[in-house]
Design a protein around this motif. Structure first.
Motif, PDB file in Angstrom:
ATOM      1  N   VAL A   1       0.841  -1.191   0.000  1.00  0.00           N
ATOM      2  CA  VAL A   1       0.000   0.000   0.000  1.00  0.00           C
ATOM      3  C   VAL A   1       0.880   1.247   0.000  1.00  0.00           C
ATOM      4  O   VAL A   1       1.719   1.416   0.873  1.00  0.00           O
ATOM      5  CB  VAL A   1      -0.903   0.001   1.247  1.00  0.00           C
TER       6      VAL A   1
ATOM      7  N   VAL B   1      -3.468   5.281  -1.975  1.00  0.00           N
ATOM      8  CA  VAL B   1      -4.536   5.645  -1.042  1.00  0.00           C
ATOM      9  C   VAL B   1      -5.220   6.921  -1.500  1.00  0.00           C
ATOM     10  O   VAL B   1      -6.449   7.014  -1.559  1.00  0.00           O
ATOM     11  CB  VAL B   1      -3.955   5.840   0.368  1.00  0.00           C
TER      12      VAL B   1
ATOM     13  N   HIS C   1     -14.558   9.928  -3.227  1.00  0.00           N
ATOM     14  CA  HIS C   1     -15.206  11.202  -2.924  1.00  0.00           C
ATOM     15  C   HIS C   1     -15.801  11.827  -4.174  1.00  0.00           C
ATOM     16  O   HIS C   1     -16.884  12.412  -4.126  1.00  0.00           O
ATOM     17  CB  HIS C   1     -14.207  12.162  -2.274  1.00  0.00           C
TER      18      HIS C   1
ATOM     19  N   MET D   1     -13.200  16.949   5.056  1.00  0.00           N
ATOM     20  CA  MET D   1     -12.328  16.070   4.282  1.00  0.00           C
ATOM     21  C   MET D   1     -10.878  16.556   4.304  1.00  0.00           C
ATOM     22  O   MET D   1      -9.956  15.784   4.553  1.00  0.00           O
ATOM     23  CB  MET D   1     -12.809  16.014   2.826  1.00  0.00           C
TER      24      MET D   1
ATOM     25  N   MET E   1      -1.958  12.839   6.964  1.00  0.00           N
ATOM     26  CA  MET E   1      -0.660  12.917   6.330  1.00  0.00           C
ATOM     27  C   MET E   1       0.459  13.301   7.290  1.00  0.00           C
ATOM     28  O   MET E   1       1.628  13.196   6.947  1.00  0.00           O
ATOM     29  CB  MET E   1      -0.708  13.929   5.195  1.00  0.00           C
TER      30      MET E   1
ATOM     31  N   ARG F   1       1.268   8.914  11.154  1.00  0.00           N
ATOM     32  CA  ARG F   1       1.829   7.747  10.482  1.00  0.00           C
ATOM     33  C   ARG F   1       2.659   6.907  11.448  1.00  0.00           C
ATOM     34  O   ARG F   1       2.542   5.696  11.475  1.00  0.00           O
ATOM     35  CB  ARG F   1       2.674   8.189   9.301  1.00  0.00           C
TER      36      ARG F   1
ATOM     37  N   VAL G   1       2.992   3.598   5.008  1.00  0.00           N
ATOM     38  CA  VAL G   1       1.528   3.533   4.927  1.00  0.00           C
ATOM     39  C   VAL G   1       1.087   2.069   4.937  1.00  0.00           C
ATOM     40  O   VAL G   1       1.503   1.291   4.098  1.00  0.00           O
ATOM     41  CB  VAL G   1       1.055   4.218   3.633  1.00  0.00           C
ATOM     42  N   THR G   2       0.226   1.702   5.867  1.00  0.00           N
ATOM     43  CA  THR G   2      -0.295   0.335   5.881  1.00  0.00           C
ATOM     44  C   THR G   2      -1.782   0.363   5.587  1.00  0.00           C
ATOM     45  O   THR G   2      -2.438   1.395   5.728  1.00  0.00           O
ATOM     46  CB  THR G   2      -0.089  -0.323   7.248  1.00  0.00           C
ATOM     47  N   LEU G   3      -2.293  -0.792   5.206  1.00  0.00           N
ATOM     48  CA  LEU G   3      -3.713  -0.881   4.875  1.00  0.00           C
ATOM     49  C   LEU G   3      -4.561  -0.553   6.097  1.00  0.00           C
ATOM     50  O   LEU G   3      -5.590   0.115   6.013  1.00  0.00           O
ATOM     51  CB  LEU G   3      -4.016  -2.289   4.374  1.00  0.00           C
TER      52      LEU G   3
ATOM     53  N   VAL H   1      -4.858   3.121   6.589  1.00  0.00           N
ATOM     54  CA  VAL H   1      -5.756   3.716   5.603  1.00  0.00           C
ATOM     55  C   VAL H   1      -7.207   3.477   5.992  1.00  0.00           C
ATOM     56  O   VAL H   1      -8.034   4.389   5.978  1.00  0.00           O
ATOM     57  CB  VAL H   1      -5.478   3.107   4.218  1.00  0.00           C
ATOM     58  N   LEU H   2      -7.516   2.233   6.351  1.00  0.00           N
ATOM     59  CA  LEU H   2      -8.900   1.898   6.685  1.00  0.00           C
ATOM     60  C   LEU H   2      -9.385   2.727   7.858  1.00  0.00           C
ATOM     61  O   LEU H   2     -10.503   3.244   7.848  1.00  0.00           O
ATOM     62  CB  LEU H   2      -9.020   0.403   6.994  1.00  0.00           C
TER      63      LEU H   2
ATOM     64  N   VAL I   1      -9.889   6.460   6.735  1.00  0.00           N
ATOM     65  CA  VAL I   1     -11.045   6.620   5.855  1.00  0.00           C
ATOM     66  C   VAL I   1     -12.334   6.389   6.631  1.00  0.00           C
ATOM     67  O   VAL I   1     -13.308   7.130   6.486  1.00  0.00           O
ATOM     68  CB  VAL I   1     -10.934   5.671   4.642  1.00  0.00           C
TER      69      VAL I   1
ATOM     70  N   GLU J   1     -13.052   9.416   8.747  1.00  0.00           N
ATOM     71  CA  GLU J   1     -13.544  10.533   7.948  1.00  0.00           C
ATOM     72  C   GLU J   1     -15.008  10.319   7.572  1.00  0.00           C
ATOM     73  O   GLU J   1     -15.823  11.230   7.663  1.00  0.00           O
ATOM     74  CB  GLU J   1     -12.674  10.675   6.691  1.00  0.00           C
ATOM     75  N   HIS J   2     -15.335   9.071   7.170  1.00  0.00           N
ATOM     76  CA  HIS J   2     -16.719   8.802   6.798  1.00  0.00           C
ATOM     77  C   HIS J   2     -17.641   8.944   7.994  1.00  0.00           C
ATOM     78  O   HIS J   2     -18.761   9.425   7.872  1.00  0.00           O
ATOM     79  CB  HIS J   2     -16.836   7.417   6.176  1.00  0.00           C
TER      80      HIS J   2
ATOM     81  N   LEU K   1     -18.243  12.573   8.534  1.00  0.00           N
ATOM     82  CA  LEU K   1     -19.187  13.093   7.537  1.00  0.00           C
ATOM     83  C   LEU K   1     -20.608  12.666   7.878  1.00  0.00           C
ATOM     84  O   LEU K   1     -21.549  13.457   7.811  1.00  0.00           O
ATOM     85  CB  LEU K   1     -18.809  12.593   6.140  1.00  0.00           C
TER      86      LEU K   1
ATOM     87  N   PHE L   1     -23.859  15.009   8.714  1.00  0.00           N
ATOM     88  CA  PHE L   1     -25.164  14.921   8.068  1.00  0.00           C
ATOM     89  C   PHE L   1     -26.261  14.718   9.106  1.00  0.00           C
ATOM     90  O   PHE L   1     -27.317  15.334   9.048  1.00  0.00           O
ATOM     91  CB  PHE L   1     -25.190  13.767   7.058  1.00  0.00           C
TER      92      PHE L   1
ATOM     93  N   PHE M   1     -29.427  17.021  10.114  1.00  0.00           N
ATOM     94  CA  PHE M   1     -30.760  16.436   9.992  1.00  0.00           C
ATOM     95  C   PHE M   1     -31.534  16.530  11.310  1.00  0.00           C
ATOM     96  O   PHE M   1     -32.725  16.822  11.325  1.00  0.00           O
ATOM     97  CB  PHE M   1     -30.595  14.973   9.588  1.00  0.00           C
TER      98      PHE M   1
END
Lengths: 687, 687
Positions: free
Chosen positions: A612, A617, A625, B590, B598, B603, B612-614, B617-618, B621, B624-625, B628, B632, B636
């Motif tokens: 990776v 990434v 996105h 974002m 970064m 890191r 960077v490892t998987l 990243v997971l 991400v 972040e999701h 988000l 929302f 709401f």
């Protein structure tokens, strides 16, 4: 099926030349019964008679101005009966249509709110055309009148000195909350039902549903459900066709994956937008898009100290919102979390079983990777067991969630429904998909994902069909046998019963249709299975199409033959489900992006040794996105209503503005003439 | 400033005991002029007189029923003047208030649409209280009447046989499109303006803005802008306070970063939601929340073949939408892309300069990393030049975008505005932030990011203040000097001019306020600088607060002294800007997540060697999701209107439903009595 049998019997009787009396007309009644009110067996007779007179009274005296009569049991002894038949005169129905705010097409092609005085301008109206209002609409009007039967002053209910009625309190809601009312249900129209079922599910065409006839018989809410089901099934066909070769030839290249995921994304977005437009068209033609919403009353189960509603100024129960919030956040949220934890534990057991089966196979067959067919089948056993457990848990949780939401004591039916839906969706989503997420993103075992997904989807579909149609059919059959046995014992004069009495006896014991909630939920979960991991199991869409073709039939059968006729409900859209499906579509974008990103091919595409890198990434996340942004923009750019509907709505808007302006000009003119004759300030002050 | 000077002069004159005539009353006029219509100098006199009579005519004769008179130039020779003064009687204004749909507070505390007949039930109304309608509202009513002055039948405009008027065509729109109309503008109210400026910007309190007074003078749209500006400035204060120590002590730890980014996220969401609620409160109190929207007419610039509008049935220009789409997609989109490419080229030049400066410093100072103060300043030179170029490009692009959108020929002002705003936003966003994105995510140079961000933010703020207040002030001063010179030469009787004539001469030459667009755009870009890279430069919020405190003053000065008074516009919210700010908030989530991800610290937190490892990243991400999704959900869950506003709205809804029901019951009663005397069907048919 029982009803079907009866229909067939009647048809046979007709064919045999026997004279069958009109099923809904009874010579002694003098009116066409539309709705049956079943009161408690223990209700005081004086209360029943008071209720009857309130139902029959003219509105000037605070009554509902309906026609009502107790059902004569057996040989005409109606004095004891606690079952009331309710109907209404044609004029009352027309006034009710105005009160309910029905919107109809006029002779000049425009859609207008129906009013009694302008009734002759509406398409299809004539004073002797009873079909102007469908039976479902007539029943809705009667139900509306029953709900709006309110106490005029503060009294105790006759026969029950402890049951107080305050001015403006709905009488039936009070009866219901005191458990003196068993049920209120509309009667089936056997003739119409026969025609409907012939059109709907007694023929081999899998594609066509007579939506207009369904709407006329069951109302807009149910018609929209079947419209959505049909639309969704058709929409799945292209995805199934695209997915089939992926499954058959086991395509697993990177570029083909990306194409499939891209198609899936565009498909989900476009289908949901198209449905929104289509349903707006339907709702416009049906008049529900323009229908004014009623003021929402507190739900029957709502309780609390008597206070004054700040909006209506009426006396009604009040319940402090902080106490409700306390119940929601201190009890319901932890309860949901506990259930989610339980679901997690069950998932753990499933993975343990999975590991055990794998180990068993390895130990049994030595080092042979592929065992006999038994061993391959055995691989699926844990998934199938897990799928069954999931279904059982979903149903148990649904029951608990309803109790809990009831206990939260929401004032309005809509907030109650929203809290219930949220609870159920969160749990069902986690319960159904948690294991798949775990397999996909933690274990990263695509083979197991495919196998587990297939087992879950197929098992849940089979189970649902069983629970929805086979089981109720079997239960009904057993109950009918029992009843037939007991009725033949107790009431030997049964065969002399009029068809109406027979019909009421049969329909009164049918189960009640609990609304479209469960049907939508099933579709929602199916959509999840199809879209969330579509990259891993492209065959899902094909299975879903096959399931939905039978689903239409089993749902139709359920509504027509197994369950009581539900009251029709005017609806302009599928409500919160549109949002739920859109959120699922969003999630599908994320999961599919992640699936593609994790595949070996993609990793080697960016770096030769498959490790990776930051570059990789950033590209994946940026692509995801961008896709999400594209989806939002698509949703935003595609108009929610087709052009012609928007134009018609603008026209209606314009006309009402013009009418207002004309009215103003009248005032203006009268004032101008006033002005010309005298001093303006004086005349204004003298007014 | 010119106006201010005049005010001061008048004040001094009053103090000196001189008798100053009431500024807006002229003895010869007989009415209070509200609006000035400046026609083309070359307009035929017969056309002017026809227009005057149309303005004065009673509505029954198709006129506007206003008071109108040409402005007498010099010694009373008004026969040649092409400048018309327009006013209206009190009664005309009240009827206009009803036509415009003003909503006002009643004596019983509820908000209702004003009607002439029920005028005595409204709070503050009495027949001699002219303050019931503010001057801004009176001017809005006059403008509304002018816009709605329509041709009654197909005629040629008197004096111009080639200018045809079709029934329903607005006379002033036709005059405008034929360039026979120079401008229509409302007059200032010198007394009120004096009070307003004293309250608003002539004192040292930085916090308080007299929003209610602003609204009464400039209308709701401008009051909402200043409300938002003040609200936003206050909201920035806590972020500034939190950011200050980060900047001062150069905190760059991972956990502190995360805390700051988290605060930022919550802050942006909550502030935008709170503003929505606050503006709903304001709009409710001002009556604009309940105001019925007018039917939107085609914009004056819209042209095309004469056809029939399917909605109104009127004859008006039509333009096929495929041709418009062709223009949009075949010309505008490529044009925007070309501009974006140009912006990219400029960015390239900037990076080349940046590299050149770095190389120069290295070569000059040898291996010393920190040179003298001159060298440090030189580091900022490319950024500052780039910032100036960005501002120039933004303004040039804005001009081109307007031309292009005009050429796209949109039918409605609202779609025209939307296309313009979209074009401008996309370009300005890219132009301002592209280099920052490039530095942050491609070069990953945090030091350069901070430096570039600071330079861009500070330069753009200084430039904006210059262009917005100093430059117009200087231009006005120069023009006044020129005018003073020329008028003293040409019209020596100038000093005998009445104050009204003086005022009209001065105001007529002031620049026009082009709407709140540029002011919101400036705030929007500021919000971007503050929130997108807040992790990298926490001081941005402090700078923004300082800028906004002066911005309030310079905007106020601009509106009160430099520009023509704008027509007031009823507005219930800040429109599309709410969405724009929310999208910017989303982007900020974002970018800040990516910045944190970064950073070296994060890191190493996941993997000792910083690769960077998987897993890493997971987690990033997923976080972040989740953020988000949280954002929302917050949007709401938080209701868009405060509880009390919702309750008031529900009450209004309920009351109108009750009124409708009462009306229905009347019909019901009359029908019931009908029923009791005769057969229903017969009576219905005989009707």
């Amino acid at each position: 099926m029982r009803r079907l049998d009866r229909l067939v019997e009647e048809e046979e009787a007709e064919e045999a030349g026997a004279v069958v009396p009109a099923p809904l007309e009874e010579e002694h009644l003098g009116f066409q019964p539309l709705v049956v009110i079943e009161l408690s067996r223990h209700l005081q007779l004086v209360t029943r008679d008071w209720l009857l007179s309130r139902l029959r009274d003219n509105d000037l005296d605070g009554g509902a101005y309906l026609e009502a009569q107790p059902l004569r049991v057996g040989g005409g002894a109606d004095s004891e009966s606690r079952t009331l038949l309710v109907g209404a005169t044609w004029k009352r129905l027309l006034i009710g249509a105005e009160e309910a705010g029905f919107v109809r097409r006029c002779q000049d092609g425009s859609m207008r709110a129906f009013t009694y005085l302008s009734r002759h301008t509406f398409e299809g109206y004539s004073d002797d055309n009873v079909a102007f209002l469908t039976m479902a609409e007539q029943q809705y009007i009667v139900k509306h009148a029953l709900n709006n039967l309110r106490a005029k002053e503060e009294i105790s209910m006759p026969g029950y000195s402890d049951i107080k009625l305050y001015p403006g309190k709905s009488v039936f809601r009070r009866l219901q909350s005191k458990r003196l009312l068993v049920q209120i249900y509309p009667l089936h129209d056997t003739e119409e039902l026969k025609k409907l079922s012939a059109l709907w599910y007694q023929q081999a065409r899998p594609s066509y549903q007579p939506l207009e006839v369904i709407r006329r018989y069951f109302g807009e809410e149910i018609a929209l459900y079947f419209g959505f089901l049909g639309f969704f099934t058709w929409a799945l066909v292209p995805m199934g066709l695209v997915g089939l070769p992926y499954y058959l030839f086991a395509w697993e290249d990177f570029d083909k994956y990306v194409v499939f995921a891209g198609l899936n994304l565009a498909w989900a977005t476009v289908v949901l937008e198209m449905w929104k437009r289509h349903s707006a068209e339907l709702a416009f033609c049906w008049g529900t898009l323009l229908m004014r919403h009623d003021f929402e009353e507190p739900r029957p189960g709502f309780h609390g100290e008597l206070g004054t509603n700040p909006v209506t100024g009426r006396r009604e129960p009040t319940y402090p919102s902080w106490r409700r919030s306390l119940r929601v956040y201190a009890v319901s949220v932890p309860f949901v979390c506990a259930c989610l934890y339980l679901s997690y534990l069950v998932m753990d057991v499933y993975f343990w079983m999975e590991a055990w089966v794998l180990a068993w196979r390895h130990s049994g067959d030595g080092d042979a990777d592929e065992g006999g067919p038994l061993a391959v089948l055995a691989l699926y056993v844990p998934s199938v067991i897990y799928a069954v457990v999931i279904e059982v848990m979903n149903r148990a949780y649904r029951y608990l969630a309803e109790l809990l939401t009831e206990w939260e004591n929401h004032r309005l039916e809509s907030t109650h429904q929203n809290h219930l839906i949220l609870k159920v969706l969160v749990f069902n989503f986690t319960n159904c998909f948690a294991s798949l997420f775990y397999i996909a993103f933690y274990m990263q075992d695509m083979k197991l994902l495919r196998q587990s997904l297939a087992a879950l989807l197929i098992t849940s579909q089979i189970l649902n069909q069983l629970v929805e149609s086979i089981l109720p059919y079997w239960l009904r059959k057993r109950r009918n046998q029992q009843m037939g046995w007991s009725s033949s014992e107790k009431a030997p004069s049964d065969h002399k019963d009029s068809p109406l009495r027979q019909q009421i006896r049969i329909e009164g014991e049918m189960d009640t249709y609990l609304g479209t909630f469960d049907d939508y939920l099933e579709l929602f979960l199916q959509f999840g299975y199809v879209s969330l991991f579509s990259c891993a199991y492209p065959l899902a869409a094909v299975l879903a199409v096959l399931n939905n073709i039978t689903e239409v039939r089993s749902d139709a059968l359920k509504l027509c033959c197994v369950l009581k006729r539900p009251f029709s409900l005017p609806a302009a859209n599928i409500g919160v489900w549109q949002l739920a499906f859109e959120v699922m579509g969003l999630m599908a974008v994320m999961t599919n992006c992640a699936l593609i990103a994790m595949s070996e091919q993609v990793r080697t595409f960016f770096d030769q040794d498959g490790s990776v890198t930051l570059n990789y990434v950033l590209v994946i996340v940026a692509a995801e996105h961008a896709l999400l942004a594209l989806k939002f923009m698509l949703t935003f750019v595609i108009p929610d209503k087709p052009r012609w509907v928007r134009q018609k709505l603008a026209r209606i808007d314009y006309e009402s503005l013009q009418a207002l302006k004309k009215q103003k000009i009248q005032v203006f003119k009268s004032l101008s003439s006033e002005q010309s004759t005298g001093d303006f300030l004086n005349s204004a002050l003298g007014e």
